[in-house]
Design an enzyme around this catalytic site. Structure first.
Site, PDB file in Angstrom:
ATOM      1  N   ASP A  25       0.020  34.317   9.877  1.00  0.00           N
ATOM      2  CA  ASP A  25       0.663  32.876  10.007  1.00  0.00           C
ATOM      3  C   ASP A  25       0.962  32.589   8.566  1.00  0.00           C
ATOM      4  OD1 ASP A  25       1.118  30.465  10.540  1.00  0.00           O
ATOM      5  OD2 ASP A  25      -0.903  29.891  11.032  1.00  0.00           O
ATOM      6  N   SER A  77      -6.214  24.320   8.558  1.00  0.00           N
ATOM      7  CA  SER A  77      -5.602  25.289   7.124  1.00  0.00           C
ATOM      8  C   SER A  77      -6.891  25.963   6.747  1.00  0.00           C
ATOM      9  CB  SER A  77      -5.059  24.063   6.111  1.00  0.00           C
ATOM     10  OG  SER A  77      -6.185  23.473   5.775  1.00  0.00           O
ATOM     11  N   ARG A  83      -7.046  16.522  10.589  1.00  0.00           N
ATOM     12  CA  ARG A  83      -7.208  17.784  10.457  1.00  0.00           C
ATOM     13  C   ARG A  83      -7.524  18.303   9.011  1.00  0.00           C
ATOM     14  NH1 ARG A  83      -2.802  21.866   9.227  1.00  0.00           N
ATOM     15  NH2 ARG A  83      -3.049  23.663  10.565  1.00  0.00           N
ATOM     16  N   CYS A 141       4.199  24.027   3.893  1.00  0.00           N
ATOM     17  CA  CYS A 141       2.794  23.711   3.580  1.00  0.00           C
ATOM     18  C   CYS A 141       2.554  23.797   2.019  1.00  0.00           C
ATOM     19  CB  CYS A 141       1.926  25.035   4.012  1.00  0.00           C
ATOM     20  SG  CYS A 141       0.182  24.763   3.555  1.00  0.00           S
ATOM     21  N   ILE A 149      -3.163  31.001   3.926  1.00  0.00           N
ATOM     22  CA  ILE A 149      -3.503  29.607   3.821  1.00  0.00           C
ATOM     23  C   ILE A 149      -2.180  29.329   2.546  1.00  0.00           C
ATOM     24  CG2 ILE A 149      -5.058  28.213   2.638  1.00  0.00           C
ATOM     25  CD1 ILE A 149      -7.332  29.346   3.741  1.00  0.00           C
TER      26      ILE A 149
END
Length: 495
Positions: A356, A261, A416, A317, A311
């Protein structure tokens, strides 16, 4: 402490101003092709895709089945890395076994192999034909082929041998390994064949199937490598990369991508350094995610093949809510594009950008490409489709697909996010997205919308679209004007 003199803006806050549509701007002339990895200005990228869409590095999204379908329509999938190395490598190999026209041998049996075992292997691999060799492996001398049409277990018995029901080599039409796909297809049609063995001496090098002929014509944009195998990417991390990268390279992955991330990290630089020292320029690794020019430059200098931008903007997310980190996707993209273009002027090298996150609909994709993104990574978009690995469920009469983030408890991807091997808090959620049908239909619709937008802006390729696009920030009132409620007409039985 420093406060940037700007408002963090999303892709929703901009509109495109139409450009002059000339006679050259037609659907047939618009090229959505794009570079996937870094290249010198004026030279071709080592990996290009015809459709600027790639799949997110997520368990709920990037299965081998989706990777095959996405490559067939010109995009590329990244097999997720939240699994053992050997399982991820097996997923990559499953995709690479698909070759445009020439198929690798999935099932090889010996002449003494029982028909029941032949049927089991064909069913397990979803194949229609097996190659029979003297030794029972792919390196053995070719004896014949056998398919489910050559026997019936109730009639011939599960214990009867493959050799008794196979079509022997002497009676088969074959082609030499030097034959082109066009020559192979000519033999198939001339001799009314369903399958054509391609031989390298006494060994079968590959098979050409009649049923693949129409697929080859249908998927003319397919992302393929130099051997006509479908392209596929794979996610890696900055922890076990010394084991994972070699396994994925050996499996045939066309491009790798660091999955994080927040990519502005010395750990990503060390991973890129390892790959560069081990493989030179033979292996391409994307990096990210970033939201400003500083982070882009750091990763570009470290050798990133492409850089992912975004992000906290993904639908699944919660990084912004949990950690207060992120930036509006439009602001992030515009900043990084400026740094990317400056880097190109200084070094003569173009490092592609992947947008993204922050993409709620097809118009957002057009906006991101106009701002300078080279291609787009999508999670929710692909999770909705038949080809994604997540289950399809019905809730209150409506069909959905399950969808969860890599930062959720369900993913159990604690490493992660640097949480010491256990999930202390989540940076993603676990939920459902409305089921949307086939990948093939949805990507074709998205391509049509992107093409139409570019035509309205007077562009026929993505580079010109970025150069010539004129964008304008819009107020909330601008959207209210088009948001008046209308009772939609329901389709009649005739429609």
């Amino acid at each position: 402490m420093k406060i940037l003199p700007e408002i963090s803006r999303t892709l929703s806050e901009y509109l495109l101003i139409p450009g002059l549509t000339t006679e050259d701007c037609t659907p047939d002339t618009v090229d959505l092709g794009t570079a996937l990895v870094r290249h010198r200005i004026g030279e071709e990228s080592g990996v290009r895709i015809a459709t600027p869409l790639v799949s997110a590095i997520m368990q709920a999204v990037s299965s081998p089945e989706l990777a095959v379908a996405l490559a067939q329509v010109g995009g590329l999938a990244f097999i997720h890395q939240n699994q053992p190395v050997e399982e991820q490598a097996a997923d990559v190999r499953a995709v690479k076994r698909h070759k445009a026209g020439f198929r690798t041998i999935e099932v090889t049996v010996g002449p003494d192999t029982p028909l029941g075992e032949v049927a089991r292997q064909l069913s397990a691999t979803e194949q229609g034909v097996a190659v029979v060799t003297r030794s029972g492996d792919t390196e053995g001398a070719f004896l014949g082929i056998i398919s489910l049409d050559d026997f019936h277990l109730e009639r011939h018995g599960a214990h009867e041998s493959a050799g008794s029901r196979m079509r022997g080599r002497a009676g088969l039409v074959t082609a030499p390994v030097t034959a082109s796909l066009s020559e192979a297809n000519e033999l198939i049609w001339e001799h009314h064949l369903d399958v054509l063995p391609v031989l390298d001496g006494d060994r079968v090098a590959s098979l050409v199937l009649k049923r693949d002929y129409q697929a080859h014509k249908t998927y003319h944009r397919a992302s393929v490598d130099g051997e006509k195998r479908l392209r596929v990417g794979a996610g890696i991390n900055s922890r076990d990369f010394k084991d994972r990268v070699p396994a994925l390279v050996e499996a045939g992955a066309d491009v790798l991508c660091l999955d994080s991330s927040d990519g502005y990290s010395v750990y990503q630089a060390k991973t890129l350094e390892f790959v560069r020292e081990t493989y030179g320029d033979a292996v391409s690794v994307g990096a990210g995610n970033v939201v400003d020019g500083r982070a882009f430059r750091y990763l570009a200098d470290a050798g990133a093949a492409f850089v992912k931008v975004g992000i906290g903007g993904g639908a699944i997310c919660t990084t912004r809510a949990q950690k207060g980190i992120g930036r509006g996707q439009a602001s992030a993209l515009l900043d990084v594009v400026e740094a990317r273009d400056a880097y190109a002027r200084e070094t003569g090298v173009h490092v592609p950008l992947c947008c993204d996150g922050g993409l709620l609909n097809d118009s957002h994709m057009a906006m991101a490409l106009a701002m300078g993104a080279d291609f787009i990574m999508l999670g929710r978009y692909f999770a909705r489709l038949d080809e994604s690995p997540s289950p399809k469920v019905q809730i209150d009469g409506q069909w959905y697909k399950e969808y969860w983030g890599e930062g959720s408890q369900r993913a159990q991807n604690a490493a992660r996010y640097g949480q010491g091997g256990r999930m202390v808090f989540e940076e993603g959620v676990d939920g459902f997205v409305p089921y949307a049908g086939s990948l093939y239909d949805n990507v074709e619709r998205t391509r049509a919308k992107l093409t139409s937008t570019m035509i309205s802006c007077g562009s026929t390729n993505l580079r010109d679209f970025h150069r010539d696009a004129v964008l304008v920030p819009v107020s909330a009132e601008s959207f209210k004007q088009t948001g008046a409620e209308v009772q939609l007409r329901r389709p009649t039985a005739d429609h």
